[in-house]
Enzyme design. Structure first.
Site, PDB file in Angstrom:
ATOM      1  N   SER A 148       0.840  -1.193   0.000  1.00 54.23           N
ATOM      2  CA  SER A 148       0.000   0.000   0.000  1.00 54.23           C
ATOM      3  C   SER A 148       0.875   1.243   0.000  1.00 54.23           C
ATOM      4  CB  SER A 148      -0.885   0.017   1.247  1.00 54.23           C
ATOM      5  OG  SER A 148      -1.509   1.280   1.377  1.00 54.23           O
ATOM      6  N   TYR A 197      -1.590   0.292  10.392  1.00 53.64           N
ATOM      7  CA  TYR A 197      -1.720  -0.383   9.102  1.00 53.64           C
ATOM      8  C   TYR A 197      -0.520  -0.045   8.219  1.00 53.64           C
ATOM      9  CZ  TYR A 197      -3.697  -1.133   4.361  1.00 53.64           C
ATOM     10  OH  TYR A 197      -3.915  -1.518   3.063  1.00 53.64           O
TER      11      TYR A 197
END
Lengths: 439, 244
Positions: free
Chosen positions: B136, B149
């Site tokens: 990501s 995250y």
């Protein structure tokens, strides 16, 4: 999120939920804290049929389940689009039994609106080819219905606008084709009388539709281009062509809403004149997409109507009185300069069985009107003309008709309400439209 | 010409879009995830659409001890592995609740390392194959809004980078994919800027294109490369004040 239909009017600040399975949908339904809910597919209904405080989007419920290549029975989840069906099955020699003028609708939506196509006069509407439906009811249970199993629920769910529950899966019977091409015949007619005669004379064609220049008045009132079609045979297309391989099409898009002044009497008149002039009479072989979906090539075409959006006014008039009624409507449209960009005329076949199906034997006319401050008043007056001639309006395209107009046009509404009261007594499923019409 | 690919975490929207992309190009698909019933429905769909072999397998990214058994049980080893699973979690919750933070770390990092180690050793020995990891942009710099995250994804990005260097000697390709905003079930209800938000289909198309070109790292959509270039270069004292 702000949600609206294809006509971009009206809009509502709604919560949208997606789901992957029955269990998932059940949980989502439970989590809804306020307001009603309605299923929504690709959002191609024009008005407020798929608008509510909570939208149950079938965008993730889009799997094929099985296909029987002896019968053509396709079982799929309700979020599968007609476009996906065509992509997968046309190369294998299968076609939709009925298709509306856009391929970007879901199977669930096609059933809920009981959409019709250019072959209505011999094939009926979409639901006529649906073998069964599984839907989730307000109490969370799953019900299967068909013409023989819970037939009342079936007749209320087809053309039920999502008001009986959320369609999960359905079985649809596809038809075989020899090629992906259409043998198209074009006929130009000078006025409405000629056009209506031509429809009757050409009733042997599987597909037929007429385009009317609404701005032509006087002796040209209703001048039209009739487009007729048959699925082309291998012999029709000749040896050299691969019957199913079509090169990908280039697509255009309207990237933003055009300013309101873009569409006015002048531009529409110019467009219509060109279109009428361009259409040459005669026969030719065309790919199936431009024949069935001339506007799908331009994504978001509804944006040409600008921010205020537009209304598609689609009516049907019984055959006996239809000619006179159509003339009245067309005269109104022509004299007021209401500027319909697209006017589509078609001769329907027999009425379909579902309680709220739109099509019935007679003439249907669809007109697009950009929304202006005076439009709704005009359309109310048009409604009374339609009503006086025993006609009705198509709810899938509607965002403004009054409850009385709807009730007058749909005499089987009581049967529908009876089924709905039984399966959804607390009205968990409601749309802005069902509330407006008082269903 | 029976190429096969294993998709880990196959029920997510991005995974489904990637599976469709590979299926449409004739690849056999091995779908792995926790909900085998759901994956079986996808398998039936892909078979019908693309006329390819598709099988569904149970796989839990955080059940580390089961990974070796899972790999051994596969009927024939795939040509490549695409690791898509991930867990966004809630940043605020993760700050106070260790279980939530641990779940993000275990899913996005530890679980990925656990299963990809096994695949990597197999491919290295075989001297062929490819590994695609969906990381990501959140891993490029820790931001206050999602650094739990983000840090797990940063670990995953670093892992893939090292793995790529190691396996380059064995003809095994490793690709890192860094998506920005994607409209998926994971981000449903979040208000992401429409212009910057990709569809899962766009991500899948980008992954396929980059795979064919043999790219080591790909941002999807492409402009995230430049957005992240700016973000990583913002001086710390300015970055602190940004509500990113």
């Amino acid at each position: 999120m702000l949600a609206h239909g294809w006509g971009r009017y009206p809009s509502i600040d709604a919560k949208s939920f997606t789901f992957n399975s029955e269990a998932d949908l059940r949980a989502r339904l439970k989590s809804i804290s306020s307001g009603s809910a309605i299923a929504r597919g690709l959002g191609r209904s024009y008005g407020d049929s798929s608008l509510s405080e909570n939208l149950l989007s079938t965008s993730r419920l889009n799997r094929f389940i099985s296909f029987d290549d002896t019968t053509g029975d396709l079982v799929c989840e309700s979020g599968v689009s007609l476009s996906e069906i065509l992509d997968v099955f046309v190369p294998r020699g299968w076609f939709l039994p009925v298709t509306p003028g856009t391929r970007f609708v879901t199977v669930g939506g096609a059933i809920a609106s009981d959409v019709h196509g250019k072959n209505h006069h011999n094939a009926g509407s979409f639901s006529n080819h649906v073998k069964w439906i599984d839907l989730i009811l307000a109490d969370g249970s799953v019900a299967r219905c068909s013409k023989s199993e819970r037939p009342e629920l079936f007749m209320a769910t087809c053309a039920g606008y999502g008001l009986t529950g959320v369609i999960l899966r359905a079985a649809v019977r596809l038809q075989t084709i020899e090629t992906a091409y259409i043998r198209e015949r074009t006929i130009r007619t000078k006025n409405l009388d000629e056009a209506l005669v031509a429809f009757d004379e050409q009733a042997g064609w599987t597909y037929s539709v007429g385009w009317i220049d609404c701005l032509a008045g006087g002796k040209h009132l209703g001048r039209s281009v009739l487009m007729l079609g048959e699925h082309a045979t291998r012999r029709d297309i000749g040896e050299s062509k691969d019957p199913f391989r079509l090169r990908p099409n280039r697509e255009l898009s309207v990237p933003f809403e055009l300013p309101g002044f873009f569409l006015n009497t002048m531009t529409v008149r110019a467009f219509n004149s060109v279109y009428y002039g361009k259409a040459s009479s005669g026969e030719r072989i065309v790919r199936y997409e431009p024949f069935f979906y001339p506007l799908d090539g331009v994504h978001n075409w509804s944006r040409i109507y600008g921010k205020r959006g537009f209304v598609q006014y689609q009516l049907v008039l019984p055959k006996e009185s239809g000619k006179e009624g159509l003339k009245k409507i067309l005269e109104r449209t022509a004299s007021k300069g209401l500027g319909s960009f697209l006017a589509v005329l078609k001769l329907f076949g027999k009425e379909d069985a579902p309680y709220l199906s739109f099509a019935k034997e007679g003439y249907t006319l669809a007109l697009d009107f950009p929304i202006t401050s005076s439009l709704f008043k005009e359309l109310d007056e048009m409604d009374s003309v339609v009503s006086n001639y025993g006609g009705r309006i198509y709810p899938t395209k509607d965002s403004r008709m009054k409850g009385e107009m709807f009730y007058a046009g749909y005499p089987q509404i009581d049967k529908f309400k009876e089924v709905r009261a039984a399966v959804d007594p607390n009205r968990r499923f409601e749309s802005l439209q069902s509330r407006r019409l008082g269903i | 010409m029976n190429r096969s690919v294993l998709i880990l975490g196959a029920s997510s929207d991005i995974a489904r879009a990637i599976a469709r992309k590979f299926g449409s190009e004739g690849w056999s698909l091995l779908l792995a995830g926790r909900d085998v019933e759901l994956l079986s429905r996808d398998a039936a769909d892909f078979r019908l659409r693309y006329k390819v072999d598709v099988e569904a397998f149970g796989f839990d990214a955080v059940a580390f001890e089961s990974h070796a058994r899972f790999w051994d049980s596969l009927p024939g080893k795939p040509e490549g592995v695409i690791c898509v699973f991930g867990y966004l979690g809630g940043q605020k919750v993760s700050e106070r609740n260790w279980d939530e933070a641990k779940k993000a770390i275990d899913t996005n990092f530890t679980g990925a390392v656990s299963i990809l180690n096994i695949a990597a050793n197999d491919f290295e020995e075989r001297k062929s194959g490819f590994i695609i990891g969906i990381s990501s942009v959140a891993g490029d710099r820790g931001r206050m809004s999602n650094y739990i995250y983000g840090s797990a994804k940063a670990g995953f990005t670093a892992y893939l980078s090292g793995l790529r260097a190691r396996l380059s000697k064995s003809e095994v390709k490793v690709m890192t994919v860094k998506p920005g905003f994607v409209a998926t079930r994971m981000t449903e209800g979040m208000s992401t800027p429409a212009l910057l938000t990709a569809t899962p289909q766009q991500v899948a198309a980008d992954v396929m294109r980059a795979y064919k070109r043999g790219k080591p790292v790909v941002y999807t959509r492409w402009f995230w490369k430049y957005i992240m270039l700016i973000i990583v270069h913002i001086p710390e004292r300015v970055f602190r004040k940004l509500k990113l």
